[in-house]
Design a protein around this motif. Structure first.
Motif, PDB file in Angstrom:
ATOM      1  N   GLY A  35       1.183  -1.678  -0.091  1.00  0.00           N
ATOM      2  CA  GLY A  35       0.044   0.053  -0.197  1.00  0.00           C
ATOM      3  C   GLY A  35       0.821   1.264   0.058  1.00  0.00           C
ATOM      4  N   ILE A  36       1.971   1.363   0.602  1.00  0.00           N
ATOM      5  CA  ILE A  36       2.334   2.459   0.764  1.00  0.00           C
ATOM      6  C   ILE A  36       3.420   2.531  -0.953  1.00  0.00           C
ATOM      7  N   LEU A  37       3.578   1.623  -1.488  1.00  0.00           N
ATOM      8  CA  LEU A  37       4.230   2.021  -2.871  1.00  0.00           C
ATOM      9  C   LEU A  37       3.120   1.647  -3.467  1.00  0.00           C
ATOM     10  N   PHE A  38       2.496   2.301  -3.220  1.00  0.00           N
ATOM     11  CA  PHE A  38       1.229   2.122  -4.640  1.00  0.00           C
ATOM     12  C   PHE A  38       0.926   3.813  -4.093  1.00  0.00           C
ATOM     13  N   PRO A  79       8.493  11.059  -1.941  1.00  0.00           N
ATOM     14  CA  PRO A  79       7.310  10.436  -1.479  1.00  0.00           C
ATOM     15  C   PRO A  79       8.153   9.680  -0.147  1.00  0.00           C
ATOM     16  N   TYR A  80       9.298   9.632  -0.269  1.00  0.00           N
ATOM     17  CA  TYR A  80       9.836   9.360   1.305  1.00  0.00           C
ATOM     18  C   TYR A  80       9.857  10.612   2.085  1.00  0.00           C
ATOM     19  N   ALA A  81       9.955  11.331   1.857  1.00  0.00           N
ATOM     20  CA  ALA A  81       9.871  12.979   2.189  1.00  0.00           C
ATOM     21  C   ALA A  81       8.406  13.083   3.159  1.00  0.00           C
ATOM     22  N   VAL A  82       6.964  12.385   2.723  1.00  0.00           N
ATOM     23  CA  VAL A  82       5.642  12.605   3.001  1.00  0.00           C
ATOM     24  C   VAL A  82       5.495  11.735   3.843  1.00  0.00           C
ATOM     25  N   TYR A  83       6.416  10.548   3.448  1.00  0.00           N
ATOM     26  CA  TYR A  83       6.333   8.936   4.183  1.00  0.00           C
ATOM     27  C   TYR A  83       7.106   9.755   6.167  1.00  0.00           C
ATOM     28  N   LYS A  84       8.160  10.382   5.867  1.00  0.00           N
ATOM     29  CA  LYS A  84       8.218  10.599   7.010  1.00  0.00           C
ATOM     30  C   LYS A  84       8.054  11.226   7.468  1.00  0.00           C
ATOM     31  N   SER A  85       7.660  12.005   7.117  1.00  0.00           N
ATOM     32  CA  SER A  85       6.962  12.885   7.372  1.00  0.00           C
ATOM     33  C   SER A  85       5.499  13.100   8.301  1.00  0.00           C
TER      34      SER A  85
END
Lengths: 352, 359
Positions: free
Chosen positions: A26-29, A41-47
């Protein structure tokens, strides 16, 4: 050709691996969707993590969002265990909020805080329980499908709330806005930790999880619930009163959802309005499934989903992503977690 | 079960680990804006966002951020607290419904400055701001009164709150000053931003022979409805002239940037105090947009003349005699409605057809 084959038995390992793998997918999609709008996207998930678990403040907000999820899920676990599909936590939550607000709005504010809170607590529990017992009665006596009735009662509850907010319960000083009078301080649940919004509701939630665990594991009623869940016909032949048990379990489930509604208006919002986050009622169905109807796991999944919600609000601020993207990430994650449940019971096979 | 618990524990530790990594710091004043609709809604919220961009452009020591489609109520409070925990020192809330949330949070954070648009609750660290849009409403009413042929004007209105009632009243006063036969009909949408409802309200008016549609809602949907029916519209919030040059007669426009730069300058200089700001045409916070292509010279000149009279203080819009729409004398001759009464206005002037629900 691909086809599904039912699994003989489900290993404990699988129960852990599947949700985690599906969450990662799910995270990948979700990441793909974020890339499309041109953000890292890395920054968004980290945030998202930072904003859900990264500080005491962030974690406190996650717990605030997790509190109603815990309460509602605890009740849902009980009825789901016996194969009764209560989709109506949304409406039971609203009715609980309405009935408890009645005391906050109309009782003289001078009455003592404990008395007021007890009245509101009882109002929340009774309001939710009534809304759950109605479909239970229809189910037991006339075999009306509870999925349909509980779902439809949600809309009725919402319109009752709208009627009250746009009509008789509207604060005359709110200039036409559909808001009730603000609750007096005697009608506000005490805050447990200073500078946070964590209130006594969290204690209710923890107690209710323990109580549901105790009911299921240690009481005769819980034993009957499990037997009914395995096979209602057997239960009947074993002399278990299926109907009575359904009604009691639904009443408990509805009462917990109603208490969640009470906690929200009394502990967080401090007045009644149309938007009281009743969607917790639907999210809790997912939380219950992810927890495999296990009260202990429900604690964890509620915190995770609370984090998803509370962090989701915040990434709009820290990442400047639009409101829609937040919803998109959350729904993709949910979809893959729920969708992957099928691999628990079935495995994929190739046939040539 | 034990394995599972330890796994979850690891997951949590990793989450916290990622969480505690450092965050950048800078010395600019961090300012947050809360919008009730999307930042590009084509109306109210976009007008505020244009004000934010204006502020950002004019004051180099300011850093801004915004949250859009903020629900009024509990989530709003959460978003404000989030901003404060991220070091934001100034919060602008741009919808009436944010009032109680801001008021609650302001109590907990005396060092953060709150400015609430269109409300009435204040604290030492919470001021309110608004504009005398009724002046521009009146001027647009003049245009509408001179341009209507059917004498039926439809007004798409959001909530029956004083702000909106004031708009409808002053608009009607303007329209009937130049054309006493005009009737202004009102439909409530009970929502600030609901393009579907706004459009269908406009269509109801059109079916009833309205030839001008005005709106107090935040989307340009009613203008689109008017365009399709080949009739006129009065715009609101921001100037959509470029998009509807032949449909719009004129627009009532917010210039929030004027207020935002003024406030941030005061905060920067340390002279800010919580006030109830209510600027008008003179201060530049409200104004008329471009006249539409179909508005004749004669009409334009008259409107500009009246505009100048308002700015010079010669013309007072709510000066008596004013009757309400049931025929009762509300403001006596040669008297003017006080600001306090304007801010709590709960009645329609003569010429308005509609009800104020649940007074």
């Amino acid at each position: 050709m691909i086809y599904f084959e039912k699994r003989e038995n489900i290993s404990a390992k699988l129960k852990i691996v599947i949700p985690i793998v599906s969450l990662l997918i799910g995270i990948l999609f979700g990441a793909l969707a974020i890339v499309v709008v041109g953000i890292n996207p890395y920054a968004v998930y980290k945030s998202l993590f930072v904003n859900a678990f990264g500080s005491w403040y962030a974690f406190s907000e996650t717990l605030v969002a997790a509190t109603p999820l815990m309460l509602i899920t605890a009740g849902l676990i009980l009825v789901f265990k016996m194969g009764i599909w209560n989709i109506g936590a949304y409406g039971q939550y609203i009715m609980g909020a309405i009935l408890s607000s009645y005391f906050a709005i109309f009782m003289p504010p001078e009455i003592s805080k404990p008395l007021m809170l007890i009245l509101m607590f009882a109002g929340g529990a009774i309001g939710g329980a009534i809304w759950a017992v109605i479909p239970a009665i229809f189910k037991v006596f006339w075999e009306v499908n509870e999925v349909i009735t509980t779902l439809l009662l949600n809309y009725i509850a919402l319109y009752v709330l709208k009627f009250l907010m746009y009509g008789p319960w509207k604060n005359p000083k709110s200039f036409g806005f559909p808001l009730s009078k603000p609750f007096p301080s005697s009608a506000q649940l005490p805050v447990l930790f200073e500078h946070t919004r964590i209130n006594l509701g969290l204690a209710f939630a923890l107690i209710s999880i323990i109580a549901v665990w105790f009911i299921i594991k240690k009481t005769n009623f819980g034993y009957e619930v499990r037997v009914i869940g395995n096979n209602p016909t057997t239960a009947k032949y074993a002399g278990i009163s299926v109907g009575k048990n359904i009604i009691i379990a639904m009443a408990i489930s509805g009462a917990l959802a109603g208490i969640a509604g009470m906690v929200q208006v009394s502990g967080i919002i401090h007045f009644l309005q149309v938007k009281i986050n009743a969607n917790y009622g639907y999210t809790s169905i997912i939380v219950a499934w992810i927890s495999y109807l296990n009260p202990a796991l429900c604690l964890l999944s509620s915190v995770l989903f609370g984090g998803l919600e509370s962090g989701g609000y915040s990434i709009q601020i820290s990442m400047r992503v639009s409101y829609g993207i937040v919803g998109l990430i959350e729904s993709i994650a949910l979809f893959s977690i729920v969708g992957a449940q099928i691999f628990l019971n079935y495995k994929l096979r190739w046939k040539k | 079960m034990k394995k599972f618990a330890s796994l979850i524990l690891v997951v949590f530790i990793v989450m916290f680990g990622i969480g505690y990594t450092s965050q950048a710091k800078n010395s600019k004043i961090k300012v947050a804006f809360l919008y009730v609709g999307p930042h590009n809604d084509g109306g109210w919220s976009q007008a505020h966002d244009e004000g934010r961009i204006y502020l950002q452009k004019h004051l180099p020591y300011v850093e801004t951020a915004y949250s859009e489609s903020v629900p009024e109520g509990a989530p709003c409070e959460k978003i404000i607290r989030d901003y404060i925990h991220k070091g934001y020192k100034v919060i602008f809330g741009t919808s009436f419904g944010f009032m109680d949330s801001m008021y609650n949070v302001a109590k907990d954070y005396p060092n953060v400055i709150f400015e609430h648009c269109s409300g009435y609750k204040t604290r030492k660290n919470m001021g309110t701001y608004f504009g005398r849009m009724y002046q521009a409403d009146y001027l647009s009413g003049l245009v509408a009164g001179m341009m209507t042929k059917t004498n039926y004007i439809g007004f798409v209105a959001p909530f029956p709150i004083p702000e909106v009632i004031r708009e409808i009243d002053s608009f009607t006063i303007g329209a009937r000053e130049v054309n006493p036969k005009v009737e202004v009909h009102v439909i409530w949408t009970n929502s600030w931003f609901n393009p579907v409802k706004e459009r269908s309200a406009a269509e109801t008016f059109i079916a009833n022979k309205a030839d001008i549609i005005a709106s107090g809602c935040d989307s340009p949907a009613s203008i689109e409805g008017a365009k399709k029916a080949h009739i006129f519209a009065i715009g609101y919030d921001r100037d959509n002239y470029a998009k509807f040059p032949n449909t719009l007669l004129t627009s009532r426009i917010w210039h929030w940037g004027v207020f935002y730069t003024k406030t941030l300058k005061e905060i920067h200089n340390g002279t800010w105090k919580a006030t109830q700001y209510w600027g008008g045409l003179k201060d530049g916070i409200v104004g008329l947009g471009k006249f539409g292509n179909k508005v004749p010279k004669k009409v334009r000149n008259y409107v500009l003349k009246r505009e100048k009279e308002i700015i010079d203080g010669k013309l007072k819009i709510f000066e008596g005699p004013i009757y309400d729409n049931k025929g009762k004398l509300m403001v006596k001759k040669a008297q003017e409605l006080s600001d306090k009464d304007k801010l709590s206005l709960q009645w329609f002037v003569k010429g308005v057809v509609g009800n104020i629900p649940n007074k």
